[in-house]
Design a protein around this motif. Sequence first.
Motif, mmCIF file in Angstrom:
data_model
loop_
_atom_site.group_PDB
_atom_site.id
_atom_site.type_symbol
_atom_site.label_atom_id
_atom_site.label_comp_id
_atom_site.label_asym_id
_atom_site.label_seq_id
_atom_site.Cartn_x
_atom_site.Cartn_y
_atom_site.Cartn_z
ATOM 1 N N THR A 154 -31.517 -19.629 55.702
ATOM 2 C CA THR A 154 -31.699 -21.019 56.140
ATOM 3 C C THR A 154 -32.041 -21.109 57.627
ATOM 4 N N HIS A 155 -32.428 -20.004 58.216
ATOM 5 C CA HIS A 155 -32.759 -19.971 59.643
ATOM 6 C C HIS A 155 -33.975 -20.853 59.927
ATOM 7 N N PRO A 156 -34.057 -21.486 61.110
ATOM 8 C CA PRO A 156 -35.233 -22.306 61.449
ATOM 9 C C PRO A 156 -36.546 -21.523 61.489
ATOM 10 N N ARG B 77 -36.378 -16.308 57.513
ATOM 11 C CA ARG B 77 -36.054 -16.695 56.135
ATOM 12 C C ARG B 77 -36.725 -15.742 55.156
ATOM 13 N N SER B 78 -37.981 -15.463 55.404
ATOM 14 C CA SER B 78 -38.736 -14.583 54.518
ATOM 15 C C SER B 78 -38.148 -13.177 54.494
ATOM 16 N N ARG B 79 -37.913 -12.609 55.673
ATOM 17 C CA ARG B 79 -37.355 -11.251 55.736
ATOM 18 C C ARG B 79 -35.973 -11.202 55.086
ATOM 19 N N SER B 80 -35.153 -12.203 55.353
ATOM 20 C CA SER B 80 -33.812 -12.223 54.771
ATOM 21 C C SER B 80 -33.884 -12.236 53.244
ATOM 22 N N ASP C 136 -39.554 -22.629 49.702
ATOM 23 C CA ASP C 136 -39.614 -22.940 51.127
ATOM 24 C C ASP C 136 -40.786 -23.862 51.451
ATOM 25 N N GLN C 137 -40.600 -24.726 52.457
ATOM 26 C CA GLN C 137 -41.681 -25.635 52.854
ATOM 27 C C GLN C 137 -42.877 -24.870 53.417
ATOM 28 N N LYS C 138 -42.650 -23.693 53.934
ATOM 29 C CA LYS C 138 -43.728 -22.840 54.442
ATOM 30 C C LYS C 138 -44.165 -21.965 53.268
ATOM 31 N N PHE C 139 -45.365 -22.192 52.752
ATOM 32 C CA PHE C 139 -45.783 -21.537 51.514
ATOM 33 C C PHE C 139 -45.762 -20.017 51.609
ATOM 34 N N VAL C 140 -46.151 -19.465 52.736
ATOM 35 C CA VAL C 140 -46.168 -18.001 52.861
ATOM 36 C C VAL C 140 -44.750 -17.443 52.733
#
Length: 182
Positions: free
Chosen positions: A50-52, A57-60, A89-93
């Motif tokens: 849940t990091h900004p 977020r992706s790596r976690s 996630d709101q960021k598609f990548v």
Amino acid sequence: MDRVTKSYFENLESNDKNVQYEAYKNILAATEEKVAWSYEVWDELKEGLTHPDHHKRSRSAQFLSNLAISDPEKRMLKDFPSLWEVTKDQKFVTARHSIQSVWRVGLAGYEQKELVFTHLVDRFKNCVEEKNYTLIRYDILQGLRNLYDEGKDEDIKQNALALIETEEESKYQKKYLSLWRN
């Protein structure tokens, strides 16, 4: 945790993107096999979901997915909902990287496989309102194929093929079927 592995996690915070990427690749490679240090980083990775920063977020999500095989306490069964959220996630990548790795949770055991399988199938059926849903569906089917390849579970294959049959557009159906040839 050995000194080298610890340095990889430290290098994820480097200002040098090349150093970060090397650390990322090394951690992914290390976690393809069981490791003894999973719980030394587990809580931090869970918080990272849940990091900004979308990279964190992706790596976690990717690291936790890989670490599921190193989870004898079966924490993943409780923590999976947090991991699954990153696949939306709101960021598609970020979402895509997460969904591409979440299948690895299924390698940890029967309960984990059932959990992942159920979520992937449900997502496939219900993602048509999402942006880029055809890519999401492709990634889901690739994850199911990866799970199948690891355990040769015919139920996974048959369910994946049944999902593909529900695709109404023939060009996507052909693309999805290409994952299951051979």
